[in-house]
Design a protein around this motif. Structure first.
Motif, short mmCIF file in Angstrom:
data_model
loop_
_atom_site.label_atom_id
_atom_site.label_comp_id
_atom_site.label_asym_id
_atom_site.label_seq_id
_atom_site.Cartn_x
_atom_site.Cartn_y
_atom_site.Cartn_z
N ARG A 23 54.86 76.89 101.61
CA ARG A 23 55.41 75.84 100.75
C ARG A 23 55.47 76.42 99.33
NH1 ARG A 23 53.53 72.28 97.28
NH2 ARG A 23 51.53 73.37 97.36
N ILE A 24 56.52 76.13 98.56
CA ILE A 24 56.63 76.69 97.21
C ILE A 24 55.92 75.76 96.22
CG2 ILE A 24 58.20 77.64 95.46
CD1 ILE A 24 58.55 78.90 98.27
N PRO A 25 54.86 76.22 95.56
CA PRO A 25 54.20 75.36 94.58
C PRO A 25 54.99 75.36 93.27
CG PRO A 25 53.04 77.46 94.74
CD PRO A 25 54.22 77.55 95.65
N ARG A 26 55.64 74.27 92.97
CA ARG A 26 56.45 74.22 91.74
C ARG A 26 55.71 73.45 90.66
NH1 ARG A 26 61.48 76.65 92.76
NH2 ARG A 26 62.01 76.61 94.96
N GLY A 27 54.53 73.95 90.31
CA GLY A 27 53.72 73.28 89.30
C GLY A 27 54.09 73.66 87.88
N TYR A 28 55.10 74.54 87.73
CA TYR A 28 55.52 74.94 86.39
C TYR A 28 56.34 73.82 85.73
CZ TYR A 28 59.72 76.14 89.09
OH TYR A 28 60.80 76.08 89.93
N ARG A 29 56.56 73.97 84.43
CA ARG A 29 57.25 72.90 83.69
C ARG A 29 58.71 72.75 84.14
NH1 ARG A 29 57.25 75.17 77.99
NH2 ARG A 29 57.54 77.00 79.28
N GLU A 129 63.90 77.36 74.05
CA GLU A 129 62.69 78.16 74.11
C GLU A 129 62.95 79.66 74.16
OE1 GLU A 129 58.72 77.21 76.32
OE2 GLU A 129 59.96 78.33 77.74
N THR A 130 64.05 80.05 74.78
CA THR A 130 64.33 81.49 74.92
C THR A 130 65.48 81.95 74.01
OG1 THR A 130 65.87 81.08 76.73
CG2 THR A 130 63.58 81.49 77.33
N LEU A 166 64.35 76.75 80.23
CA LEU A 166 65.33 77.28 81.18
C LEU A 166 65.58 76.39 82.41
CD1 LEU A 166 67.10 79.90 81.58
CD2 LEU A 166 65.29 80.67 83.12
N PRO A 167 64.52 75.87 83.07
CA PRO A 167 64.82 75.03 84.25
C PRO A 167 65.75 73.85 83.93
CG PRO A 167 62.50 75.60 84.23
CD PRO A 167 63.07 76.07 82.91
N LEU A 170 69.39 75.38 83.59
CA LEU A 170 70.04 75.84 84.82
C LEU A 170 70.41 74.66 85.73
CD1 LEU A 170 68.17 79.14 85.79
CD2 LEU A 170 70.26 78.82 84.45
N ARG A 171 69.68 73.55 85.60
CA ARG A 171 70.02 72.39 86.43
C ARG A 171 71.29 71.69 85.94
NH1 ARG A 171 63.78 70.38 87.61
NH2 ARG A 171 63.15 72.42 88.38
N ASP B 61 52.57 77.68 81.30
CA ASP B 61 52.61 77.59 82.77
C ASP B 61 52.84 78.95 83.43
OD1 ASP B 61 55.12 77.79 81.69
OD2 ASP B 61 56.06 76.30 83.00
N GLU B 269 65.37 79.86 88.19
CA GLU B 269 64.66 79.38 86.99
C GLU B 269 63.25 79.96 86.92
OE1 GLU B 269 64.91 75.19 87.84
OE2 GLU B 269 62.90 75.10 88.73
#
Lengths: 211, 508
Positions: A23-29, A129-130, A166-167, A170-171, B61, B269
């Motif tokens: 399972r992919i843990p997507r705990g990042y922001r 941010e980047t 970034l997330p 990209l969405r 993170d 991402e």
């Protein structure tokens, strides 16, 4: 057996222990929670860190600003879908000698692009941010070549298109479009790790953020 | 029909530039003699290391991103056949053409054939590890096709007829004066007044390559990522040479290892946050290009992708080692490695140097290929690489695993027992009996004598000499712990307490 079948067969054989698919843990922001003003401030800071020049202006100031930035250019190219209002203060007469308009239907040749000094484009989305600006080939941004060959890129970013991280950015875009992510002017650190701005891509990047 | 029918096949190993032709200790020995190299590398690795730490610490993170990156790559490996087929279908539906190459030779032949079909004899190239691995430039040269490297560092290396020494900054072993001299010697039309300022040298490279970019009809690239759910390819770069190659020519040929896939657009991402910060220590690299097959009226209209196995399936077959394929070629592991920092990349022989190369190369070629079995020992197992790896490849564990694979592969190879066999036999004889060990421990004072006044043994005689080649043995203590213990416990005995052996004697 074809190379394709051979390789897929080898890979299936290599996986005969049937490893578990985790399972992919997507705990990042996934979002930054920054408001528009904070996004603008962060983007400006990051772009300046990359040695890009940045102006934050109201929509009414854009034409004069672009005219000023193009004052020294012998010629410049614009994509055919660029907001005509932005060019209102620069060579507003039809058929002027400095402006070249590019489109997929009537593209300039590479040699023609090489002979122009600057390019003006819009942008699809930016990442505060980047310090990244993403072009997706929409009519206000044009073909990838036009923002690459001229030595000076003037890029207009609408404040509502700035994402915090970034997330979020990209969405907002379609990954199947021809995409260019730009974070400052081209640069190299290949000689003794000393950063040199401006190699093959545009050596000068001006970003206009429109509030 | 391509489903696996359960017939286990032997791993098929990779070919090309993946081998150490000289054992690592030998190669390291002469690389270490190059003081210039060590000074440049020390400066470079420490600079990138510090930059990386700074930008990594900015992200609250980072560890969650590493966890996600690691799990995504693990799932890619577990689902590889299915994801490759999905990618192929999407890329093809968008007008791209896919070719499959079992090994380096096949990939080279495919690329040369595609170039020949265009009628061109010159191509421009974006920096690519995969094409270095297969030795594409050399092959094309034999075929009468000139391949021009366009990344500044790759250009420097190519002009000097040298080899890259680092996967991110391949010319890191050269200083500015050496680079100026290479340009003056090898670059047609270089200004004889050229100074050694990096900015001046970069402008010389720009001028030299610009004509090539503007007239090239064919480009060859690698790819950093391929997204299965959309058929999209990505190239991450800094100078704009990548954009030039990916945008202006009519034909684009990309060579990519089969392991580079990511399942979905969303996964990008994660990796676009992990890669730039880990590799150049930047928040984001200046340019990233993404393309999905052919876009009418924008960019190359003939778009090819060569999917390369070349030993990747063999690495995948090693359950303990397969996570080496998670590597995204950021080079963070080499920048923190105390061994790489001193020997540089050339000592590893393969296209892939440093800690990741020490596991990837033998996994792809098989441990017995040329001198690749020396690579898993090129480490102190300090674990800095594991900490730095953005996708959490446990490099130290895989190094130890490959050492055992190496030892096992040596078994029964020769009739004569090896030094290791003799040593292990002797240790087993001595350690399996307290009496024998006690007897041997009586020799410790002799060792003290051999150590002399500086209390170090710097050279052992005979076959044991290998041990002291790169380390000293501290002088042994005057007596062993066992004999000290026995002595300490005799004191109460002398006063008439617990004396088990004599007690039994009394009863008898």
């Amino acid at each position: 057996m074809s190379a394709r079948e051979d390789i897929l067969g080898r890979i299936r054989s290599a996986l005969r222990d049937s490893p578990e698919v985790p399972r992919i843990p997507r705990g990042y922001r996934a979002t930054s929670g920054l408001d528009e003003a904070a996004c603008i401030e962060l983007l400006v800071d990051r772009l300046e860190d990359y040695k890009a020049r940045v102006s934050v202006v109201g929509a009414a100031e854009v034409p004069a600003l672009i005219a000023g930035l193009l004052a020294g250019a012998g010629s410049y190219v614009v994509p055919d879908g660029l907001d005509a209002l932005w060019l209102a203060a620069v060579d507003s007469q039809p058929g002027n000698a400095r402006r070249r308009t590019d489109s997929a239907a009537a593209p300039l040749t590479v040699a023609e692009l090489d002979s122009v000094d600057a390019v003006v484009t819009g942008s699809a989305v930016a990442v505060a941010e980047t310090g990244t600006i993403i072009l997706d080939g929409s009519p206000d941004q044009g073909r990838r070549a036009i923002s690459l060959v001229p030595d000076h890129h003037i890029c207009v970013v609408d404040a509502k298109d700035i994402a915090g991280i970034l997330p979020e950015a990209l969405r907002r875009i379609d990954g199947t479009r021809p995409l260019t992510m730009i974070s400052g002017p081209s640069a190299t650190s290949d000689i003794e790790l000393e950063r040199v701005e401006g190699v093959h891509g545009p050596r000068r990047l001006d970003v206009i953020i429109v509030r | 029909m391509s489903t696996f029918l359960g017939m286990p096949s032997l791993p098929v190993f990779g070919t090309g530039n993946l081998h150490a032709t000289e054992s690592f200790p030998k190669a390291a020995r002469h690389e270490l003699n190059n003081a210039q190299l060590r000074a440049n590398l020390g400066h470079a690795t420490h600079t990138i290391r510090d930059k990386r730490l700074k930008v990594v610490s900015e992200l609250p993170d980072w560890e969650q991103l590493r966890d996600a990156g690691s799990a995504i790559k693990e799932s890619v490996m577990a689902r590889l056949p299915e994801l490759l087929e999905q990618f192929e279908a999407n890329f093809t539906a968008r007008g791209g053409i896919i070719h499959w190459a079992r090994d380096a030779d096949e990939a080279n032949r495919i690329v040369a054939g595609l170039i020949r079909d265009t009628g061109e004899t010159e191509v421009v190239k974006v920096k690519s590890m995969a094409t270095q691995e297969i030795g594409l430039n050399e092959y094309l040269e034999e075929q009468g096709i000139a391949a021009y490297e366009t990344d500044l560092a790759e250009l420097i290396v190519q002009l000097d007829h040298d080899k890259p020494s680092h996967i991110l900054v391949p010319a890191i072993h050269k200083n500015r004066t050496e680079i100026r001299d290479i340009f003056l010697r090898e670059m047609p039309g270089a200004d004889p007044e050229l100074t050694d300022e990096p900015a001046v040298l970069a402008m010389a490279a720009r001028a030299h390559l610009r004509r090539k970019f503007l007239t090239a009809k064919v480009a060859v690239s690698g790819a950093n990522f391929a997204l299965a759910d959309s058929g999209t390819l990505a190239v991450v770069e800094s100078e704009g040479n990548g954009r030039m190659c990916l945008t202006l020519p009519e034909t684009l040929i990309t060579v990519m290892g089969v392991e580079k896939l990511l399942p979905t657009w969303q996964d990008l991402e994660v990796f676009m946050q992990l890669l730039p910060r880990s590799s150049t220590g930047e928040r984001m690299n200046p340019y990233t290009s993404l393309w999905t097959g052919v876009t009418e009226g924008d960019g190359p209209q003939n778009v090819h992708l060569v999917l390369l196995d070349n030993g990747r399936s063999a690495a995948l077959a090693d359950e303990m080692g397969r996570s080496a394929l998670h590597c995204i070629r950021c080079s963070a592991c080499m920048n923190v490695c105390p061994v790489y920092e001193r020997t540089g990349g050339h000592a590893y022989g393969s296209t892939y140097p440093g800690p990741i190369g020490a596991i990837l190369s033998p996994l792809m070629t098989g441990i017995q290929a040329e001198e690749n079995n020396s690579l898993p020992y090129a480490s102190s197992l300090c674990g800095a690489c594991y900490d730095a790896c953005p996708v959490k490849i446990n490099i130290p564990d895989i190094l130890v695993h490959l050492r055992s694979v190496d030892v096992d592969s040596q078994r029964g190879k020769t009739k004569l027992p090896s030094q290791m066999d003799i040593g292990m036999k002797a240790a087993s004889w001595a350690l399996s009996s307290g009496k024998r060990l006690g007897l041997l421990e009586k020799g410790l004072p002799l060792g003290r004598l051999a150590a002399g006044p500086d209390r170090k043994i710097t050279r052992l005689p005979g076959i044991a000499g290998g041990w002291t080649q790169s380390r000293d043995i501290p002088a042994p203590p005057a007596e062993s712990f066992r004999s000290w213990w026995a002595k300490e416990h005799q004191k109460p005995d002398a006063e008439g307490m617990n004396k088990p052996s004599e007690d039994t004697g009394d009863q008898a």
